[in-house]
Design a protein around this motif. Structure first.
Motif, mmCIF file in Angstrom:
data_model
loop_
_atom_site.group_PDB
_atom_site.id
_atom_site.type_symbol
_atom_site.label_atom_id
_atom_site.label_comp_id
_atom_site.label_asym_id
_atom_site.label_seq_id
_atom_site.Cartn_x
_atom_site.Cartn_y
_atom_site.Cartn_z
ATOM 1 N N GLU A 6 34.463 50.263 -39.353
ATOM 2 C CA GLU A 6 35.851 50.049 -38.955
ATOM 3 C C GLU A 6 36.036 50.310 -37.472
ATOM 4 N N SER A 7 37.031 49.653 -36.898
ATOM 5 C CA SER A 7 37.409 49.910 -35.511
ATOM 6 C C SER A 7 38.896 49.588 -35.352
ATOM 7 N N THR A 116 38.833 55.022 -40.090
ATOM 8 C CA THR A 116 39.382 55.095 -38.739
ATOM 9 C C THR A 116 40.794 55.657 -38.832
#
Length: 122
Positions: A6-7, A116
């Protein structure tokens, strides 16, 4: 080896927007891929999930009309556009993928990212 990364998390004021992305790698079977979240002291809950084959999207009632999930043509990445964010959206957001019958049910997912953090201040 399957990986979901994830980002895009961060901090934003109420009313603002963030966009999360989840990149998958490795060979694995899935019918759905999407996003779950977990706030401190609360259970993990389904937020938005997309059917990898036909693109059908599923949303929790709490985010309908504010969040939009999408997948790229190669279907290796899903994104979550989050608009009109509220303090109650504050949570760790996790990407998940799997072969599922109930798209927003966390117990049906086999693959998970590390998460995240999304923080929305009032």
């Amino acid at each position: 080896q399957v990986q979901l990364v994830e980002s895009g998390g961060g901090s934003v004021q109420a009313g603002g927007s963030l966009r999360l992305s989840c990149a998958s790698s490795g060979v694995f079977l899935r019918t759905h891929m999407g996003w779950f979240r977990q706030a401190p002291g609360k259970e993990r809950e389904g937020v938005a999930v997309v059917n990898s084959r036909d693109g059908s999207a599923y949303y929790s009632d709490s985010v309908k009309g504010r969040f939009t999930i999408s997948q790229d043509n190669a279907k290796s990445t899903v994104s979550l556009q989050m608009n009109s964010l509220k303090p109650e959206d504050t949570a760790m957001y996790f990407c998940a993928a799997g072969v599922v019958l109930r798209p927003l049910e966390k117990s049906e997912y086999d693959y998970w990212g590390q998460g995240t953090q999304v923080t929305v201040s009032s």
